[in-house]
Design a protein around this motif. Structure first.
Motif, PDB file in Angstrom:
ATOM      1  N   PRO A  69      67.001  59.369  66.163  1.00 30.99           N
ATOM      2  CA  PRO A  69      66.266  60.568  66.563  1.00 30.99           C
ATOM      3  C   PRO A  69      66.709  61.808  65.788  1.00 30.99           C
ATOM      4  CG  PRO A  69      68.050  60.196  68.095  1.00 30.99           C
ATOM      5  CD  PRO A  69      68.082  59.041  67.129  1.00 30.99           C
ATOM      6  N   VAL A  70      65.868  62.831  65.905  1.00 26.57           N
ATOM      7  CA  VAL A  70      66.195  64.156  65.396  1.00 26.57           C
ATOM      8  C   VAL A  70      65.818  65.173  66.462  1.00 26.57           C
ATOM      9  CG1 VAL A  70      65.720  65.925  63.662  1.00 26.57           C
ATOM     10  CG2 VAL A  70      65.851  63.527  62.982  1.00 26.57           C
ATOM     11  N   LEU A  71      66.738  66.057  66.772  1.00 26.95           N
ATOM     12  CA  LEU A  71      66.476  67.154  67.691  1.00 26.95           C
ATOM     13  C   LEU A  71      66.036  68.363  66.880  1.00 26.95           C
ATOM     14  CD1 LEU A  71      66.723  68.442  70.582  1.00 26.95           C
ATOM     15  CD2 LEU A  71      69.073  69.054  69.927  1.00 26.95           C
ATOM     16  N   GLU A  72      64.914  68.967  67.266  1.00 27.73           N
ATOM     17  CA  GLU A  72      64.430  70.178  66.610  1.00 27.73           C
ATOM     18  C   GLU A  72      64.453  71.320  67.622  1.00 27.73           C
ATOM     19  OE1 GLU A  72      60.612  71.856  64.000  1.00 27.73           O
ATOM     20  OE2 GLU A  72      60.514  69.883  64.965  1.00 27.73           O
ATOM     21  N   GLY A 125      66.805  52.394  71.403  1.00 28.28           N
ATOM     22  CA  GLY A 125      67.843  52.826  72.328  1.00 28.28           C
ATOM     23  C   GLY A 125      68.483  54.131  71.917  1.00 28.28           C
ATOM     24  N   ASN A 126      68.712  54.319  70.626  1.00 26.06           N
ATOM     25  CA  ASN A 126      69.298  55.575  70.159  1.00 26.06           C
ATOM     26  C   ASN A 126      68.395  56.762  70.479  1.00 26.06           C
ATOM     27  OD1 ASN A 126      71.799  54.772  69.085  1.00 26.06           O
ATOM     28  ND2 ASN A 126      70.860  54.071  67.194  1.00 26.06           N
ATOM     29  N   CYS A 127      67.088  56.564  70.384  1.00 23.02           N
ATOM     30  CA  CYS A 127      66.144  57.645  70.698  1.00 23.02           C
ATOM     31  C   CYS A 127      65.994  57.847  72.203  1.00 23.02           C
ATOM     32  CB  CYS A 127      64.778  57.341  70.072  1.00 23.02           C
ATOM     33  SG  CYS A 127      64.811  57.256  68.267  1.00 23.02           S
ATOM     34  N   TYR A 128      66.271  56.795  72.959  1.00 17.47           N
ATOM     35  CA  TYR A 128      66.201  56.878  74.416  1.00 17.47           C
ATOM     36  C   TYR A 128      67.325  57.733  74.987  1.00 17.47           C
ATOM     37  CZ  TYR A 128      66.410  54.994  79.257  1.00 17.47           C
ATOM     38  OH  TYR A 128      66.461  54.825  80.627  1.00 17.47           O
ATOM     39  N   LEU A 143      69.012  68.667  64.296  1.00 14.55           N
ATOM     40  CA  LEU A 143      70.273  67.951  64.494  1.00 14.55           C
ATOM     41  C   LEU A 143      69.980  66.462  64.567  1.00 14.55           C
ATOM     42  CD1 LEU A 143      73.361  68.251  65.122  1.00 14.55           C
ATOM     43  CD2 LEU A 143      72.720  68.230  67.549  1.00 14.55           C
ATOM     44  N   PRO A 144      70.556  65.659  63.655  1.00 14.99           N
ATOM     45  CA  PRO A 144      70.389  64.209  63.717  1.00 14.99           C
ATOM     46  C   PRO A 144      71.535  63.559  64.485  1.00 14.99           C
ATOM     47  CG  PRO A 144      71.445  64.776  61.666  1.00 14.99           C
ATOM     48  CD  PRO A 144      71.252  66.072  62.426  1.00 14.99           C
TER      49      PRO A 144
END
Length: 205
Positions: A54-57, A11-14, A64-65
């Motif tokens: 998740p991690v945003l690249e 869910g966090n990655c969603y 950004l985590p």
């Protein structure tokens, strides 16, 4: 193009995938299974030393985590962030509530029951604790959503996206959503938003 490193059924990655779908913005998805040790490999630790998705690249290599921090970055300047300072702060308060009161109970109980690797942690005491805490969090949401269509103001915000992610699968964690008609109506409103995609969706599919 930005890249979101995450686990499809988390869910966090969603959350950031759903926001990008609602905004109609393109992105790459890189699947990372947090249950098989992938997040502790050197390549991933270089992106996020705390070994979580998740991690945003970004295109320039910055990373950004933390799911709600990613939502704040991606939602900047969009209709999902209120212009009014008080409403914006209220949105943030719901996002903090999601991480401190909702996620540790609703998401954790879901994880204990859905993932075989977590079975040993699913003690009767832990399941009872998360069921009680989760129902308390859902009751807080129910009260708010019987008064308004959205958690903040008259339109959906990042708070709705943050709390939708694990609430819409709460039944898989043993929560009876039939007891929460306000939440069920809210879930339907989110799913009716233009651009909405389910948790199973990945870009390019």
């Amino acid at each position: 193009m930005i890249t979101i490193h995450g686990m499809q059924d988390s869910g966090n990655c969603y959350k950031p995938r759903l926001l990008m779908a609602l905004l109609g913005k393109p992105f790459h998805h890189v699947e990372v299974d947090s249950l098989d040790g992938s997040t502790r490999r050197p390549a991933f630790l270089a992106l996020n030393p705390i070994a979580k998705v998740p991690v945003l690249e970004l295109e320039d290599g910055r990373t950004l985590p933390e799911s709600n921090a990613i939502l704040a970055y991606l939602g900047e300047g969009s209709a999902f962030v209120p212009a009014d300072p008080f409403e914006r702060a209220t949105m943030l308060s719901w996002m903090f509530f999601e991480q401190y009161s909702h996620e540790p109970n609703v998401a954790v109980r879901h994880s204990l029951l859905v993932y075989p690797s977590r079975k040993a942690q699913a003690t009767p005491e832990r399941l009872a604790e998360t069921l009680d805490g989760g129902n308390k969090a859902l009751a807080v949401m129910e009260t708010a959503l019987t008064r308004s269509n959205w958690l903040v103001g008259d339109a959906p915000t990042l708070a709705d996206i943050a709390l939708y992610a694990y609430t819409h699968v709460a039944d898989q964690g043993g929560f009876d959503l039939a007891a929460y008609p306000g939440i069920r109506a809210w879930l339907s409103r989110i799913e009716a938003l233009p651009g909405y995609q389910p948790m199973t969706w990945l870009p390019g599919t």
